[in-house]
Enzyme design. Structure first.
Site, PDB file in Angstrom:
ATOM      1  N   ARG A 127       0.813  -1.234   0.000  1.00  0.00           N
ATOM      2  CA  ARG A 127       0.000   0.000   0.000  1.00  0.00           C
ATOM      3  C   ARG A 127       0.838   1.273   0.000  1.00  0.00           C
ATOM      4  O   ARG A 127       0.359   2.336   0.391  1.00  0.00           O
ATOM      5  CB  ARG A 127      -0.980   0.020   1.168  1.00  0.00           C
ATOM      6  CG  ARG A 127      -1.947  -1.151   1.199  1.00  0.00           C
ATOM      7  CD  ARG A 127      -3.096  -0.916   2.160  1.00  0.00           C
ATOM      8  NE  ARG A 127      -3.942  -2.103   2.264  1.00  0.00           N
ATOM      9  CZ  ARG A 127      -3.806  -3.040   3.189  1.00  0.00           C
ATOM     10  NH1 ARG A 127      -2.856  -2.941   4.098  1.00  0.00           N
ATOM     11  NH2 ARG A 127      -4.610  -4.080   3.200  1.00  0.00           N
ATOM     12  N   LYS A 149       1.753  11.135 -11.682  1.00  0.00           N
ATOM     13  CA  LYS A 149       0.872  10.221 -12.411  1.00  0.00           C
ATOM     14  C   LYS A 149       1.615   8.925 -12.687  1.00  0.00           C
ATOM     15  O   LYS A 149       2.699   8.948 -13.276  1.00  0.00           O
ATOM     16  CB  LYS A 149       0.445  10.842 -13.751  1.00  0.00           C
ATOM     17  CG  LYS A 149      -0.730  11.790 -13.650  1.00  0.00           C
ATOM     18  CD  LYS A 149      -1.273  12.065 -15.048  1.00  0.00           C
ATOM     19  CE  LYS A 149      -2.410  13.057 -15.047  1.00  0.00           C
ATOM     20  NZ  LYS A 149      -2.896  13.313 -16.412  1.00  0.00           N
ATOM     21  N   GLU A 191       7.011  17.961 -25.709  1.00  0.00           N
ATOM     22  CA  GLU A 191       6.427  18.287 -24.408  1.00  0.00           C
ATOM     23  C   GLU A 191       6.962  19.619 -23.875  1.00  0.00           C
ATOM     24  O   GLU A 191       6.281  20.311 -23.127  1.00  0.00           O
ATOM     25  CB  GLU A 191       6.662  17.159 -23.395  1.00  0.00           C
ATOM     26  CG  GLU A 191       6.002  15.818 -23.759  1.00  0.00           C
ATOM     27  CD  GLU A 191       4.498  15.716 -23.410  1.00  0.00           C
ATOM     28  OE1 GLU A 191       3.896  16.723 -22.980  1.00  0.00           O
ATOM     29  OE2 GLU A 191       3.935  14.619 -23.602  1.00  0.00           O
ATOM     30  N   LYS A 233       5.093  22.900 -14.956  1.00  0.00           N
ATOM     31  CA  LYS A 233       4.361  21.708 -14.520  1.00  0.00           C
ATOM     32  C   LYS A 233       4.161  21.737 -13.002  1.00  0.00           C
ATOM     33  O   LYS A 233       3.080  21.410 -12.501  1.00  0.00           O
ATOM     34  CB  LYS A 233       5.100  20.433 -14.946  1.00  0.00           C
ATOM     35  CG  LYS A 233       4.356  19.183 -14.514  1.00  0.00           C
ATOM     36  CD  LYS A 233       4.422  18.054 -15.500  1.00  0.00           C
ATOM     37  CE  LYS A 233       3.408  16.987 -15.110  1.00  0.00           C
ATOM     38  NZ  LYS A 233       3.524  15.758 -15.896  1.00  0.00           N
ATOM     39  N   GLU A 243      -5.991  16.288 -10.994  1.00  0.00           N
ATOM     40  CA  GLU A 243      -6.624  16.593 -12.271  1.00  0.00           C
ATOM     41  C   GLU A 243      -8.143  16.711 -12.181  1.00  0.00           C
ATOM     42  O   GLU A 243      -8.869  16.062 -12.928  1.00  0.00           O
ATOM     43  CB  GLU A 243      -6.232  15.535 -13.318  1.00  0.00           C
ATOM     44  CG  GLU A 243      -6.523  16.009 -14.735  1.00  0.00           C
ATOM     45  CD  GLU A 243      -5.857  15.131 -15.801  1.00  0.00           C
ATOM     46  OE1 GLU A 243      -4.624  14.998 -15.776  1.00  0.00           O
ATOM     47  OE2 GLU A 243      -6.572  14.605 -16.652  1.00  0.00           O
ATOM     48  N   ARG A 247      -5.249  21.015 -14.122  1.00  0.00           N
ATOM     49  CA  ARG A 247      -4.176  20.125 -14.573  1.00  0.00           C
ATOM     50  C   ARG A 247      -4.408  19.583 -15.976  1.00  0.00           C
ATOM     51  O   ARG A 247      -3.457  19.256 -16.692  1.00  0.00           O
ATOM     52  CB  ARG A 247      -4.002  18.972 -13.579  1.00  0.00           C
ATOM     53  CG  ARG A 247      -2.843  18.057 -13.947  1.00  0.00           C
ATOM     54  CD  ARG A 247      -2.458  17.096 -12.835  1.00  0.00           C
ATOM     55  NE  ARG A 247      -1.349  16.266 -13.297  1.00  0.00           N
ATOM     56  CZ  ARG A 247      -0.561  15.564 -12.522  1.00  0.00           C
ATOM     57  NH1 ARG A 247      -0.762  15.555 -11.231  1.00  0.00           N
ATOM     58  NH2 ARG A 247       0.426  14.856 -13.022  1.00  0.00           N
ATOM     59  N   ASN A 251      -2.590  18.377 -20.910  1.00  0.00           N
ATOM     60  CA  ASN A 251      -2.880  17.400 -21.955  1.00  0.00           C
ATOM     61  C   ASN A 251      -3.085  18.055 -23.325  1.00  0.00           C
ATOM     62  O   ASN A 251      -3.642  17.436 -24.219  1.00  0.00           O
ATOM     63  CB  ASN A 251      -4.115  16.580 -21.569  1.00  0.00           C
ATOM     64  CG  ASN A 251      -3.848  15.721 -20.345  1.00  0.00           C
ATOM     65  OD1 ASN A 251      -2.794  15.089 -20.245  1.00  0.00           O
ATOM     66  ND2 ASN A 251      -4.785  15.719 -19.411  1.00  0.00           N
ATOM     67  N   HIS A 254      -2.814  16.084 -26.461  1.00  0.00           N
ATOM     68  CA  HIS A 254      -2.851  14.674 -26.071  1.00  0.00           C
ATOM     69  C   HIS A 254      -4.124  13.954 -26.516  1.00  0.00           C
ATOM     70  O   HIS A 254      -4.102  12.740 -26.680  1.00  0.00           O
ATOM     71  CB  HIS A 254      -2.688  14.537 -24.557  1.00  0.00           C
ATOM     72  CG  HIS A 254      -1.268  14.751 -24.086  1.00  0.00           C
ATOM     73  ND1 HIS A 254      -0.591  15.938 -24.296  1.00  0.00           N
ATOM     74  CD2 HIS A 254      -0.395  13.939 -23.443  1.00  0.00           C
ATOM     75  CE1 HIS A 254       0.627  15.839 -23.783  1.00  0.00           C
ATOM     76  NE2 HIS A 254       0.773  14.637 -23.265  1.00  0.00           N
ATOM     77  N   HIS A 258      -3.472  10.771 -28.483  1.00  0.00           N
ATOM     78  CA  HIS A 258      -3.867   9.427 -28.053  1.00  0.00           C
ATOM     79  C   HIS A 258      -4.569   8.679 -29.177  1.00  0.00           C
ATOM     80  O   HIS A 258      -4.402   7.467 -29.325  1.00  0.00           O
ATOM     81  CB  HIS A 258      -4.784   9.505 -26.825  1.00  0.00           C
ATOM     82  CG  HIS A 258      -4.025   9.585 -25.534  1.00  0.00           C
ATOM     83  ND1 HIS A 258      -4.627   9.439 -24.299  1.00  0.00           N
ATOM     84  CD2 HIS A 258      -2.716   9.783 -25.280  1.00  0.00           C
ATOM     85  CE1 HIS A 258      -3.720   9.556 -23.357  1.00  0.00           C
ATOM     86  NE2 HIS A 258      -2.558   9.779 -23.918  1.00  0.00           N
ATOM     87  N   HIS A 271       5.290   8.657 -28.122  1.00  0.00           N
ATOM     88  CA  HIS A 271       4.272   9.496 -27.484  1.00  0.00           C
ATOM     89  C   HIS A 271       4.481  10.973 -27.840  1.00  0.00           C
ATOM     90  O   HIS A 271       3.543  11.680 -28.205  1.00  0.00           O
ATOM     91  CB  HIS A 271       4.312   9.286 -25.975  1.00  0.00           C
ATOM     92  CG  HIS A 271       3.386  10.176 -25.205  1.00  0.00           C
ATOM     93  ND1 HIS A 271       2.014  10.080 -25.293  1.00  0.00           N
ATOM     94  CD2 HIS A 271       3.635  11.198 -24.333  1.00  0.00           C
ATOM     95  CE1 HIS A 271       1.452  11.000 -24.509  1.00  0.00           C
ATOM     96  NE2 HIS A 271       2.409  11.691 -23.919  1.00  0.00           N
TER      97      HIS A 271
END
Lengths: 370, 370
Positions: A127, A149, A191, A233, A243, A247, A251, A254, A258, A271
């Site tokens: 955990r 993330k 990026e 960032k 997010e 936030r 993206n 993105h 994607h 990417h």
């Protein structure tokens, strides 16, 4: 080990008791001091892949040797195709096979895939155990290793299973960038470019003026680009860690990106390449919606091209290409109740998230694909 | 649907923006009002198992029908043996196959295994979606559904992979307890008894005086037992959500108990049975270390026996039984740098975590196993 620590920069991520530093400089990887004052533990586990291990694992082990009695490692297969349960379990198998406890510190040595998997393993093992990001690609240094993330892919979607889990530290060694293949360097530049249109036009101008130095991996230029990217960032993540709002502007490019990655099969385009081309599409959509003028779309497109990135999207389906893009975008995890959410420029240096008329999105896709 | 809501109790878990209520009462499961004011979403997913689904899924669906446009469900195979990646993936497959988004609310309808898996799925799906615990066993109502511990097992250890992730609400319907097999009721009583020695001797006295009513599943007695157990757990978790200190006292009896479960193979003894017997051992160790007197050890042992629980541990290894227990306990995730951490009584109604001399632990195991 005593190499002069040139260009050392520190960026702080402020998240209350989850705050941490990003260290940026040359030759950080091999210095014991880089890894001081982390949570105490008997053991460390270096999570890396079969490509990166021969290059940097020995150097990192040496730097960690004064801090941990035992240093274990696990070598994951390289590539996005392996960012799944099976590979993640290799990390758990190693941790348990080596009798690691809940103090064990994980070190993610590699690009975004390694960082995402090591981070999710750290979030989940017993955990939650501490972890440190040691990104070895430009893209990971300016984006994926910062902000907490973590995720693995599911056959039905990218990054669908994961956690928000912050590292204890991020170590951006600029030296490792010098050996990156040109294609990966360009992917990282995508990026970096991203931060301009959404947040800082002065930085965009600086990137425009310094693109040649960045492509040559000039240390001084790269130090500034990595630092400023991480600062932006850090600011955004500090406002909205999970997010729920702001936030999402990170993206930019993105959503279209994607669709390209999913449509071609993940791993065909890098990417960053998909994001570069996706930014061209998102800027076109922003212009069509009257949020920016076409002159900036051209300027952004030219800069992306100069970075060595594709500016035309692939045709995913000869019959209904736009429909194919839309189907993939609808499946993105940012969609809510069947509405695709786009990150749009809202004037220069500002972004917002909104839906868009389908006909307009189709027209942009038709115009931007070759 | 309009049944009078007798004995409704509410216990609040205070965890800043992760605070939530535990609702305790009869016939809660079938009432629409039980599920009001949860985060809004188009879809809900009921996560349950093949044993519980025929008993309660239709009732829960009916109660949820006014709140969600779509109600999906997934039926996991029943039992601790299935608390693994493969079963967890059934939840993700369903979520993605049904095009669920990041607002989708998960409902864990079942015992501890269902709750642990649905909770970990909720923590991980798209990096976190809301979930509600609807525990259908006594053990889950007084322990596992409260406090945000979620996990799956790894072949090398129980609950090794998981997250601290809080539900939006816990719904303890006392009606479902009336159909529990006697063995499962007893297993739940073990966790109720646990709260006395570590935190509240007045509650211990009350349990002692009301054991017959509890075994008969008397509603008034059960309402008090569930409420007081949840209150104590709420207090402890509110102090220490991520088990960096105090929370570990909730594991009284669990270190020895885990050795029994692991040694026999998980699922042979119920978790509560192992904990009951483990508390006898932990009390004996506390007495041997001079922390409590033997009179209380006898009183606790008698109460555990009256609850219908085993008070003698199994022999795991005829040659070196104590060694076998020690090997399993060393592998427990609470061990740090090779030291087994025991939860010991520190006077009546108080507990602390500490290591213990191996010879003393061996003597206790030898004395407490049949």
């Amino acid at each position: 080990m005593n190499t002069l620590n040139k260009h050392l920069e520190t960026v702080r991520i402020n998240l209350a008791d989850r705050s941490y530093d990003i260290l940026i400089g040359e030759n950080l990887l091999g210095q014991s001091g880089t890894f001081g004052q982390l949570p105490q533990a008997a053991a460390a586990l270096i999570v890396t892949n079969t490509t990166i291990s021969p290059l940097y694992e020995a150097t990192l082990r040496q730097a960690l040797s004064g801090h941990y009695k035992q240093i274990h490692s696990v070598h994951l297969p390289d590539g996005e195709a392996h960012k799944d349960w099976v590979t993640l379990n290799l990390i758990f198998d190693t941790l348990l096979g080596r009798a690691c406890d809940r103090k064990t510190v994980l070190f993610a040595l590699g690009g975004g895939v390694v960082g995402d998997m090591a981070g999710f393993a750290a979030a989940s093992f017993m955990r939650g155990v501490p972890f440190v990001q040691v990104p070895t690609t430009l893209l990971a240094q300016v984006d994926s290793s910062v902000g907490g993330k973590t995720a693995i892919n599911h056959p039905m979607g990218k990054n669908m299973i994961g956690a928000f889990y912050q590292p204890q530290r991020v170590v951006c060694d600029l030296g490792v960038l010098k050996t990156l293949p040109a294609r990966e360097l360009s992917a990282g530049l995508a990026e970096i470019i991203k931060y301009g249109p959404i947040a800082d036009m002065a930085f965009f101008d600086w990137i425009d003026a310094n693109m040649d130095a960045l492509k040559a991996c000039d240390t001084q230029a790269m130090a500034h680009a990595v630092k400023r990217s991480c600062e932006i960032k850090a600011f955004v993540v500090g406002q909205d860690e999970r997010e729920s709002g702001l936030r999402a502007i990170l993206n930019f490019g993105h959503t279209f990106g994607h669709a390209i990655e999913a449509g071609l099969g993940f791993g065909q385009w890098l990417h960053g390449e998909a994001v570069g081309c996706g930014m061209v599409m998102a800027a076109n959509l922003s212009a069509d919606m009257g949020l920016i003028d076409l002159a900036f779309v051209k300027r952004l497109t030219d800069l992306i091209e100069r970075a060595g990135l594709p500016i035309k999207g692939p045709v995913l389906n000869a019959q209904d290409n736009a429909g194919q893009y839309l189907a993939h975008m609808l499946h993105d995890k940012k969609s809510v109740a069947g509405d695709i959410q786009f990150v749009l420029m809202d004037g220069l240096g500002k972004a917002r998230v909104s839906a868009a008329p389908e006909a307009m999105v189709r027209a942009v896709i038709d115009r931007c694909c070759a």
